[in-house]
Write a protein that holds these residues in place. Structure first.
Motif, PDB file in Angstrom:
ATOM      1  N   PHE A  71       0.661  -1.174  -0.159  1.00  0.00           N
ATOM      2  CA  PHE A  71      -0.021   0.101   0.061  1.00  0.00           C
ATOM      3  C   PHE A  71       0.831   1.231   0.036  1.00  0.00           C
ATOM      4  CE2 PHE A  71      -1.580   3.325   2.750  1.00  0.00           C
ATOM      5  CZ  PHE A  71      -2.606   3.806   1.875  1.00  0.00           C
ATOM      6  N   ILE A  72       1.994   1.285   0.948  1.00  0.00           N
ATOM      7  CA  ILE A  72       2.661   2.678   1.100  1.00  0.00           C
ATOM      8  C   ILE A  72       3.254   2.848  -0.380  1.00  0.00           C
ATOM      9  CG2 ILE A  72       4.631   3.619   2.138  1.00  0.00           C
ATOM     10  CD1 ILE A  72       3.729   2.166   4.612  1.00  0.00           C
ATOM     11  N   ALA A  73       4.070   1.484  -0.806  1.00  0.00           N
ATOM     12  CA  ALA A  73       4.659   1.657  -2.073  1.00  0.00           C
ATOM     13  C   ALA A  73       3.869   2.056  -3.155  1.00  0.00           C
ATOM     14  CB  ALA A  73       5.375   0.254  -2.309  1.00  0.00           C
ATOM     15  N   GLU A  74       2.715   1.841  -3.337  1.00  0.00           N
ATOM     16  CA  GLU A  74       1.777   2.128  -4.472  1.00  0.00           C
ATOM     17  C   GLU A  74       1.217   3.420  -4.263  1.00  0.00           C
ATOM     18  OE1 GLU A  74       0.115   1.269  -8.191  1.00  0.00           O
ATOM     19  OE2 GLU A  74       1.648   0.259  -7.106  1.00  0.00           O
ATOM     20  N   GLU A  75       0.860   3.682  -3.003  1.00  0.00           N
ATOM     21  CA  GLU A  75      -0.037   4.812  -2.895  1.00  0.00           C
ATOM     22  C   GLU A  75       0.692   6.039  -2.854  1.00  0.00           C
ATOM     23  OE1 GLU A  75      -4.104   6.266  -1.333  1.00  0.00           O
ATOM     24  OE2 GLU A  75      -3.194   4.921  -2.487  1.00  0.00           O
ATOM     25  N   PHE A  76       1.726   6.148  -2.286  1.00  0.00           N
ATOM     26  CA  PHE A  76       2.570   7.419  -2.176  1.00  0.00           C
ATOM     27  C   PHE A  76       3.630   7.591  -3.081  1.00  0.00           C
ATOM     28  CE2 PHE A  76       0.670   6.246   2.208  1.00  0.00           C
ATOM     29  CZ  PHE A  76      -0.361   7.184   2.114  1.00  0.00           C
ATOM     30  N   GLN A  77       3.558   7.162  -4.553  1.00  0.00           N
ATOM     31  CA  GLN A  77       4.532   7.539  -5.431  1.00  0.00           C
ATOM     32  C   GLN A  77       4.104   8.865  -5.834  1.00  0.00           C
ATOM     33  OE1 GLN A  77       4.388   4.719  -8.643  1.00  0.00           O
ATOM     34  NE2 GLN A  77       4.072   3.036  -7.409  1.00  0.00           N
ATOM     35  N   SER A  78       5.238   9.778  -5.940  1.00  0.00           N
ATOM     36  CA  SER A  78       5.019  11.064  -6.420  1.00  0.00           C
ATOM     37  C   SER A  78       5.899  11.499  -7.443  1.00  0.00           C
ATOM     38  CB  SER A  78       4.957  12.038  -5.203  1.00  0.00           C
ATOM     39  OG  SER A  78       4.489  13.268  -5.425  1.00  0.00           O
ATOM     40  N   LEU A  79       5.528  11.544  -8.744  1.00  0.00           N
ATOM     41  CA  LEU A  79       6.514  12.003  -9.521  1.00  0.00           C
ATOM     42  C   LEU A  79       5.800  12.736 -10.509  1.00  0.00           C
ATOM     43  CD1 LEU A  79       8.044   8.676 -10.526  1.00  0.00           C
ATOM     44  CD2 LEU A  79       9.226  10.345  -9.183  1.00  0.00           C
ATOM     45  N   ASP A  80       4.875  13.649  -9.988  1.00  0.00           N
ATOM     46  CA  ASP A  80       4.121  14.531 -10.971  1.00  0.00           C
ATOM     47  C   ASP A  80       3.946  15.858 -10.681  1.00  0.00           C
ATOM     48  OD1 ASP A  80       2.616  14.406  -8.585  1.00  0.00           O
ATOM     49  OD2 ASP A  80       0.684  14.211  -9.428  1.00  0.00           O
ATOM     50  N   SER A  81       5.440  16.499 -10.152  1.00  0.00           N
ATOM     51  CA  SER A  81       5.385  17.942  -9.846  1.00  0.00           C
ATOM     52  C   SER A  81       5.729  18.796 -10.914  1.00  0.00           C
ATOM     53  CB  SER A  81       6.645  17.732  -8.855  1.00  0.00           C
ATOM     54  OG  SER A  81       7.962  17.807  -9.614  1.00  0.00           O
ATOM     55  N   ALA A  82       5.776  20.020 -10.836  1.00  0.00           N
ATOM     56  CA  ALA A  82       5.822  21.145 -11.689  1.00  0.00           C
ATOM     57  C   ALA A  82       7.408  20.813 -12.623  1.00  0.00           C
ATOM     58  CB  ALA A  82       6.071  22.386 -11.232  1.00  0.00           C
ATOM     59  N   TYR A  83       8.394  20.473 -11.394  1.00  0.00           N
ATOM     60  CA  TYR A  83       9.720  19.929 -11.916  1.00  0.00           C
ATOM     61  C   TYR A  83       9.797  18.943 -12.800  1.00  0.00           C
ATOM     62  CZ  TYR A  83      14.649  19.434 -12.157  1.00  0.00           C
ATOM     63  OH  TYR A  83      15.969  19.216 -12.468  1.00  0.00           O
ATOM     64  N   ASP A  84       8.891  17.927 -12.822  1.00  0.00           N
ATOM     65  CA  ASP A  84       8.609  16.763 -13.658  1.00  0.00           C
ATOM     66  C   ASP A  84       8.241  17.178 -14.886  1.00  0.00           C
ATOM     67  OD1 ASP A  84       9.558  14.509 -12.097  1.00  0.00           O
ATOM     68  OD2 ASP A  84       7.893  15.200 -10.986  1.00  0.00           O
ATOM     69  N   ALA A  85       7.329  18.185 -14.952  1.00  0.00           N
ATOM     70  CA  ALA A  85       6.621  18.763 -16.211  1.00  0.00           C
ATOM     71  C   ALA A  85       7.996  19.532 -16.711  1.00  0.00           C
ATOM     72  CB  ALA A  85       5.495  19.574 -15.918  1.00  0.00           C
ATOM     73  N   TYR A  86       8.555  20.156 -16.324  1.00  0.00           N
ATOM     74  CA  TYR A  86       9.950  21.080 -16.750  1.00  0.00           C
ATOM     75  C   TYR A  86      10.733  19.963 -17.404  1.00  0.00           C
ATOM     76  CZ  TYR A  86      14.335  23.226 -17.065  1.00  0.00           C
ATOM     77  OH  TYR A  86      15.643  23.478 -17.389  1.00  0.00           O
ATOM     78  N   LEU A  87      11.031  18.847 -16.669  1.00  0.00           N
ATOM     79  CA  LEU A  87      12.075  17.870 -17.339  1.00  0.00           C
ATOM     80  C   LEU A  87      11.400  17.198 -18.667  1.00  0.00           C
ATOM     81  CD1 LEU A  87      13.344  16.220 -14.116  1.00  0.00           C
ATOM     82  CD2 LEU A  87      14.658  18.000 -15.370  1.00  0.00           C
ATOM     83  N   ALA A  88      10.034  17.041 -18.539  1.00  0.00           N
ATOM     84  CA  ALA A  88       9.258  16.723 -19.682  1.00  0.00           C
ATOM     85  C   ALA A  88       9.305  17.383 -20.852  1.00  0.00           C
ATOM     86  CB  ALA A  88       7.907  16.143 -19.336  1.00  0.00           C
ATOM     87  N   GLY A  89       9.938  18.792 -20.643  1.00  0.00           N
ATOM     88  CA  GLY A  89      10.090  19.458 -21.844  1.00  0.00           C
ATOM     89  C   GLY A  89       9.190  20.812 -21.742  1.00  0.00           C
ATOM     90  N   ASP A  90       8.489  20.884 -20.679  1.00  0.00           N
ATOM     91  CA  ASP A  90       7.643  22.434 -20.681  1.00  0.00           C
ATOM     92  C   ASP A  90       8.415  23.334 -19.898  1.00  0.00           C
ATOM     93  OD1 ASP A  90       5.767  24.138 -20.289  1.00  0.00           O
ATOM     94  OD2 ASP A  90       4.230  23.043 -18.949  1.00  0.00           O
ATOM     95  N   ALA A  91       8.906  24.002 -20.470  1.00  0.00           N
ATOM     96  CA  ALA A  91       9.839  25.314 -19.959  1.00  0.00           C
ATOM     97  C   ALA A  91       9.178  26.245 -19.172  1.00  0.00           C
ATOM     98  CB  ALA A  91      10.668  25.939 -21.206  1.00  0.00           C
ATOM     99  N   THR A  92       7.921  26.174 -19.529  1.00  0.00           N
ATOM    100  CA  THR A  92       7.102  27.178 -18.512  1.00  0.00           C
ATOM    101  C   THR A  92       6.327  26.777 -17.314  1.00  0.00           C
ATOM    102  OG1 THR A  92       5.105  26.578 -19.763  1.00  0.00           O
ATOM    103  CG2 THR A  92       5.994  28.041 -20.895  1.00  0.00           C
ATOM    104  N   ALA A  93       6.730  25.411 -16.959  1.00  0.00           N
ATOM    105  CA  ALA A  93       6.373  24.644 -15.669  1.00  0.00           C
ATOM    106  C   ALA A  93       6.888  25.423 -14.470  1.00  0.00           C
ATOM    107  CB  ALA A  93       6.590  23.456 -15.831  1.00  0.00           C
TER     108      ALA A  93
END
Length: 601
Positions: free
Chosen positions: A385-407
């Protein structure tokens, strides 16, 4: 600006040494290292004056498999984090940050850095020898060992990513030190949904505590950033959640504060995490034949899936956290006899509840009837449960790394540059989870009962030394991961600082921060009977001197208040959208029928 490192890799060399000329150093070290070990650094070149940050979308698998080997001078040792920028002349000026893994240091009394590019054709290395004065940035992957394949074999499949560095050296009137964040994406093994659902109920259910009055979620609630917003936790005997939690009354009041800050649970299920707790006392290790090195040693049962599942077994055995006093209930009494004797009692409690018994039969193929449910299945469900529930990789910085310079906002962009550059934060907070998972001493102000060792009469916390029994580990604590760090105040292993800004200032100048720190900065629910102990360690002059000396931070970059604010802004960009919204399923009731803690209580 993106660089295709697979096509644009040229060798550059940066050498800084107190008493040795560059040519002599090259002759002494370069040939010895370059031809005897297959190491290298990937280099991004840019003809401009400013080199952009290099993210994992630019350096990753297939681009470069590289090492950066950086010996140190006499005052440094592996595991020590250096902060700041070095200036020429080099004499007496530390330049680099050491990774705590073995560095193959040739001469620990010398200070120098060497970057060597691995290319498809070694001839290219010689072509570039004459060009090293114009280097702009080195992006290095610290895979310490005999190469990627050998290390994978040595670690038997464990994740082998290491701190990823970029050193930005501008030769001329000065030398600046920077870092880049470049590593593989964390891997999260897929969990069985039925196990996750069971684990969710158990996480919020007080059935696992000795007196049935506290749950895992009490100190790790998602509405509180999976922590509790307290400097030191209030465990068994307290009432309520977070800052509103009280210390109890009468016979039910707490006897002792939890000696350390409740850490957040974000991304603990990542496969590269093999060590947990502030002092690392829970780790994956074959030492005892059960797959883990824990306080239970050989008494830990077989069959636990992950280090996270192993960790779930220990709060329920702690008198201050969930078990209660040994005279209060059978669980605590069993722990007082031997740590593993409480687990069958708790397992029987759980499987005797029809909804749980039926759930375990459905979720675990090897369970044919509720009577077969043991603490192992319970721990595996909570870990899943802890491993699955509390994954967090959806930050503004992740959006920036994905190519969104305005994030990122302008302040966050400036903070990012500081984090990976002048402030040298990435020396320790590296990789996609922003931690190298090593142990360091920061010289934080001491207070509270401390996690004392056996036979230690002092209210002190010696950190990693309590697990390793190595004097060199005294007062060292695990480098925390920084994703969602803005949600998990207060900060430090004991919650000594209430804000990110205050914690950053301590990193910049520990002596000054200790001198200005006051007990008013901590968040401790009132308990008159505990006040004599809360700050007693501060009166021990010798112990305070020992803790002040045990520091792994020596360089102090000079940051303005505006730059500190920019760093805080960048750290806030690491907050996941789902975590910020508390978009999690919190059950309103659990199979035991016991009340579920809510913030409205």
């Amino acid at each position: 600006m993106r660089q295709d490192l697979s096509e644009r890799v040229h060798p550059r060399f940066v050498i800084a040494h107190e008493n040795m000329g560059g040519f002599d150093l090259f002759r002494r070290h370069f040939f010895d290292h370059f031809f005897k070990a297959d190491r290298g650094v990937g280099i991004a070149t840019d003809c401009g004056q400013r080199v952009p940050h290099i993210g994992p979308h630019q350096i990753g698998r297939g681009h470069t498999a590289a090492d950066l080997v950086i010996p140190s001078h006499a005052r440094l040792r592996p595991g020590m984090a250096l902060h700041g920028a070095a200036q020429v002349p080099f004499k007496g000026t530390p330049v680099v940050t050491l990774h705590p893994e073995p560095q193959r240091i040739h001469d620990p009394y010398e200070l120098f850095g060497v970057g060597i590019a691995r290319t498809r054709r070694r001839l290219q290395s010689f072509i570039g020898l004459g060009k090293f004065p114009i280097l702009h940035q080195i992006a290095a992957c610290l895979d310490i060992g005999q190469g990627r394949k050998a290390q994978q074999a040595q670690e038997k499949g464990q994740a082998h990513h290491r701190v990823l560095w970029a050193l930005c050296f501008i030769l001329g009137s000065g030398l600046t030190l920077g870092t880049a964040f470049a590593t593989e994406t964390p891997v999260f093994p897929k969990a069985d949904p039925q196990k996750v659902d069971l684990g969710r109920l158990l996480f919020y259910d007080k059935i696992l505590s000795g007196n049935k009055n506290i749950a895992c979620a009490t100190c790790h609630h998602p509405a509180l950033g999976t922590s509790d917003k307290l400097s030191l936790g209030v465990g068994e005997g307290g009432r309520g959640l977070g800052p509103h939690r009280t210390t109890g009354t009468g016979r039910d009041r707490i006897n002792r504060r939890v000696p350390r800050n409740a850490p957040g649970l974000w991304n603990l299920g990542a496969s590269q995490i093999n060590v947990l707790m502030h002092d690392g006392r829970i780790s994956a290790d074959p030492l005892y034949g059960n797959g883990f090195n824990t306080p239970a040693e050989e008494w830990l049962p077989q069959g636990l899936d992950t280090v996270l599942a192993a960790q779930a077994l220990f709060p329920v055995t702690s008198e201050t956290e969930m078990a209660g006093h040994h005279e209060e209930n059978e669980v605590a009494g069993a722990v007082n006899d031997r740590i593993d004797r409480a687990w069958p009692i708790l397992a029987k409690r759980v499987r005797s509840i029809p909804a749980y018994g039926e759930g375990f039969v459905a979720a675990f193929p090897h369970i044919d009837s509720p009577e077969q449910v043991s603490i192992v299945e319970i721990a595996n469900a909570i870990g899943a449960f802890i491993a699955e529930e509390f994954q967090s990789l959806d930050s503004a910085y992740d959006a920036y790394l994905a190519g969104d310079a305005t994030a990122l906002s302008p302040a966050q962009h400036r903070g990012r540059d500081l984090f990976f550059g002048k402030a040298a934060c990435a020396g320790c907070h590296a990789g996609p989870l922003f931690s190298d998972h090593q142990f360091r001493a920061l010289g934080l102000p001491a207070f509270g009962p401390g996690r004392t060792r056996r036979f230690d009469p002092m209210a002190r916390d010696v950190g990693r030394m309590g697990e390793s029994d190595a004097a060199a580990d005294a007062y060292r604590f695990r480098t925390p991961m920084l994703r969602n760090v803005a949600l998990t105040a207060p900060y430090g292993h004991n919650g000594a600082y209430p804000t990110l800004g205050a914690m950053i200032r301590h990193h910049l100048d520990p002596e000054a921060a200790r001198a200005t720190w006051s007990p008013e900065m901590v968040t401790l629910p009132s308990a008159d009977w505990l006040q004599p102990v809360d700050f007693v360690i501060q009166s021990d002059r010798l112990e305070m001197a020992r803790q002040a000396r045990a520091r792994d931070i020596y360089l102090k970059p000079k940051l303005t208040e505006g730059e500190i604010a920019d760093l805080v802004a960048f750290l806030e960009s690491l907050t996941g959208a789902e975590a910020a919204a508390v978009a999690y399923e919190i059950p309103s009731e659990v199979p035991s029928g016991l009340p579920v803690d809510t913030l409205s209580q």
